[in-house]
Structures are given as C-alpha cells and as structure tokens.
Design a protein around this motif. Structure first.
Motif, PDB file in Angstrom:
ATOM      1  N   SER A  22      11.413 -11.854   4.243  1.00 25.44           N
ATOM      2  CA  SER A  22      11.553 -12.143   2.804  1.00 25.44           C
ATOM      3  C   SER A  22      12.074 -13.553   2.528  1.00 25.44           C
ATOM      4  O   SER A  22      12.437 -13.866   1.395  1.00 25.44           O
ATOM      5  CB  SER A  22      12.492 -11.116   2.162  1.00 25.44           C
ATOM      6  N   ALA A  40       8.392  -5.971 -10.487  1.00 21.46           N
ATOM      7  CA  ALA A  40       8.183  -5.923  -9.031  1.00 21.46           C
ATOM      8  C   ALA A  40       7.069  -4.941  -8.674  1.00 21.46           C
ATOM      9  O   ALA A  40       6.243  -5.211  -7.789  1.00 21.46           O
ATOM     10  CB  ALA A  40       9.480  -5.513  -8.341  1.00 21.46           C
ATOM     11  N   TYR A  41       7.032  -3.819  -9.365  1.00 22.61           N
ATOM     12  CA  TYR A  41       6.001  -2.803  -9.105  1.00 22.61           C
ATOM     13  C   TYR A  41       4.604  -3.386  -9.309  1.00 22.61           C
ATOM     14  O   TYR A  41       3.740  -3.295  -8.438  1.00 22.61           O
ATOM     15  CB  TYR A  41       6.242  -1.607 -10.035  1.00 22.61           C
ATOM     16  N   ALA A  44       3.786  -6.170  -6.757  1.00 20.10           N
ATOM     17  CA  ALA A  44       3.480  -5.637  -5.426  1.00 20.10           C
ATOM     18  C   ALA A  44       2.103  -4.977  -5.434  1.00 20.10           C
ATOM     19  O   ALA A  44       1.300  -5.159  -4.516  1.00 20.10           O
ATOM     20  CB  ALA A  44       4.558  -4.651  -4.988  1.00 20.10           C
ATOM     21  N   LYS A  49       3.817 -10.948  -2.604  1.00 20.48           N
ATOM     22  CA  LYS A  49       4.974 -10.683  -1.738  1.00 20.48           C
ATOM     23  C   LYS A  49       6.222 -10.837  -2.607  1.00 20.48           C
ATOM     24  O   LYS A  49       6.530 -11.942  -3.066  1.00 20.48           O
ATOM     25  CB  LYS A  49       4.971 -11.690  -0.592  1.00 20.48           C
ATOM     26  N   THR A 113       8.258   1.573  -6.912  1.00 22.39           N
ATOM     27  CA  THR A 113       8.299   0.114  -6.720  1.00 22.39           C
ATOM     28  C   THR A 113       8.408  -0.214  -5.231  1.00 22.39           C
ATOM     29  O   THR A 113       7.709  -1.083  -4.707  1.00 22.39           O
ATOM     30  CB  THR A 113       9.473  -0.484  -7.523  1.00 22.39           C
ATOM     31  N   GLY A 117       5.392  -1.674  -2.214  1.00 25.96           N
ATOM     32  CA  GLY A 117       5.533  -2.783  -1.264  1.00 25.96           C
ATOM     33  C   GLY A 117       6.594  -3.803  -1.625  1.00 25.96           C
ATOM     34  O   GLY A 117       6.755  -4.800  -0.923  1.00 25.96           O
ATOM     35  N   ALA A 118       7.309  -3.577  -2.735  1.00 26.53           N
ATOM     36  CA  ALA A 118       8.389  -4.516  -3.088  1.00 26.53           C
ATOM     37  C   ALA A 118       9.636  -4.150  -2.276  1.00 26.53           C
ATOM     38  O   ALA A 118       9.930  -2.978  -2.085  1.00 26.53           O
ATOM     39  CB  ALA A 118       8.699  -4.420  -4.577  1.00 26.53           C
TER      40      ALA A 118
END
Ligand code: 48F
Length: 252
Positions: A22, A40-41, A44, A49, A113, A117-118
């Motif tokens: 990250s 974020a949802y 992602a 990323k 979320t 992938g977040a």
C-alpha cells in the motif's frame, strides 16, 4: 500444537505484506466514515488500488450512533439505490424516507468495501499531506497512539495519485493546506438545514486542490454549507461521486 511465534509471525508477515503493498496507491482515503468507505468501495470495484487510513480502532465514523445514540440510519429516496447496492435491509418509514439498522449499515459497508479489494488500516492517523509541485501526492501516516502519548516518533509516507479527505466535520486534512496558505479558506459547516445540507454535500464533493478531493461533512466544512444532522444519503452519494470522478481521471 499452537506455537506463539507462529501466531506472531502470521500477524507481522501478513500485515507487513499489505502495508508494503500500500505504499504506492491510486487513492489514499483519510477516514473510514460513511463517505470514505463508500468511496473506497466504488473505487475498488472500479479497479483502483485504494486504502483507507482510519485513526480510531473502529471503522464507521458517525454511523454507529444514528441520531443521538438511537442507532438508526435514515436515507432519502435519492440514495436508496446505494442501500440496495450493498444489500442493506431497510424499511420505508414514509414515502421517500427509509430507515436501516446502524449496526448493519456500518458492518455491511465495511465488509463489502474490504471484499471489493480496499484495504482499511485502522489505528493509523494521517498527520499531514505530501505536496509536490503544486499537487497533493500522498499522505504522512503514524500510529494513533504516537500522538496520544505525545511520543516523538517520526511518521512514514504513502504515495497516492489522489487523496480523499473524508475526515468529517473538521475537514482535518484540508486544514493542512489552509495553514500553509495553499487554499484560501475552510469556513466550517453552517447551522443545521437538512435538505440544503444534503444537496450541497454532494454538490461540493470535488477536487479542492490538485490531487485532493473532499467528501461528506469535510466537503460541507470546506464549502461552509449547512450541517444536516442524522441523515446519511448525502454521505453515501458524496462518496460515490468522488469515486466515479477519480476513476475517470485515473483512466484518462
Ligand atoms: O465523521 P465521519 O462519519 O465522516 P463522514 O463520512 O460522515 C459524517 C456522518 O457520519 C455524520 C453526519 C451526516 O450524517 O453528520 O456525522 O463525513 O467519519 C470521519 C472519520 O475520519 C476519521 C474519524 O475517526 C472518523 O472515523 N478521521 C478523522 N481525522 C483523521 C481520521 C485523521 N487525521 N486520520 C485518520 N482518520
């Protein structure tokens, strides 16, 4: 046999892997309240990323307490589709006004979320921004207990193509630009006016400085728009709007 060292290694190695992964992000989001998590949802899901840095142990921001601790989340018609997107159960209280369980809202949004992938780093505070050549290009992070205990420990840095200030009422991240004279003003939120506040939250969700977006109550604080109290549709719509705009810019 359960080996203590194996347990420790499992924690350290898997966390470090994610932290290292990250250090260069498309989007760094500050604050895991409703607007930050919804942003974020969608980011992602759109293939970006993305990581959220949340200073508290718990995610959710203002969701848990509903209104005055009555743990219900009220959402208006315009945002009902976001409850549907997450598969959250709700009841129609009266035409155009829906009510859901705050615990289900917080846990479901967080779960979906993360599964989209977040990465959410809790207990990590963003204490400053990286600004290079007139553009926000990362966040400066430290463990929350470092500030709480007043220890003199230098932070680390995460690079990001975009940063979202989702820190709520104080717009804490945008304040860093204000005190450097990089933006003109952060007037703070105005007095309560639910309808206007909800509309303006979404309207003022935007890039306020190259590389820096504001969402939710932070967008209100930066614009001097009214607070809206315990209604959450504007927070969800704001998060989605920021995500969609950023995805478009990332793809350009
Ligand atoms: O306040 P918060 O829930 O933000 P929001 O998405 O939603 C506002 C609503 O909850 C409600 C409302 C409308 O219905 O008025 O209040 O705008 O969540 C903000 C999150 O940011 C974290 C904070 O702990 C909270 O979880 N946060 C604040 N400053 C930092 C931070 C920081 N410097 N670093 C990391 N996290």
């Amino acid at each position: 046999m359960l080996e203590h060292v194996a347990i420790s290694r499992a924690i350290i190695e898997s966390y470090m892997k994610e932290l290292l992964n990250s250090l260069r992000l498309d989007v760094a989001i500050v604050g895991a309240g409703p607007s930050g998590m919804v942003a974020a949802y969608y980011l992602a899901k759109g293939g970006a990323k993305v990581a959220i840095f949340e200073k508290k142990l718990s995610i959710g921001g203002g969701i848990w307490g509903g209104g005055m601790g009555f743990n219900k989340v009220v959402v208006q018609e315009e945002a009902r589709e976001i409850l549907d997107e997450f598969g959250i159960t709700y009841e129609e209280f009266e035409p155009g006004l829906y009510v859901a369980d705050a615990i289900e809202v917080a846990t479901t949004i967080a779960s979906k979320t993360v599964k989209a992938g977040a990465k959410i780093f809790n207990m990590v505070e963003v204490e400053d921004l990286v600004v290079k050549e007139g553009r926000v290009s990362g966040v400066v992070v430290n463990w929350t207990p470092v500030r709480m205990t007043g220890l003199h420990v230098d932070p680390l840095t995460v690079e990001a193509k975009f940063v979202i200030d989702s820190t709520g009422h104080g717009a804490q991240i945008t304040q860093h630009l204000l005190r450097r004279g990089l933006i003109e003003k952060v007037p703070g939120e105005g007095p309560m006016w639910a309808e206007m506040g909800e509309r303006l939250t979404v309207e003022h969700t935007k890039e306020v400085f190259p590389g820096l977006y504001v969402t939710g109550m932070a967008a209100n604080a930066v614009a001097g728009a009214p607070r809206m109290g315990p209604i959450f549709g504007g927070m969800f719509l704001s998060g989605r709007k920021a995500a969609m705009e950023i995805l478009q810019k990332l793809r350009a």
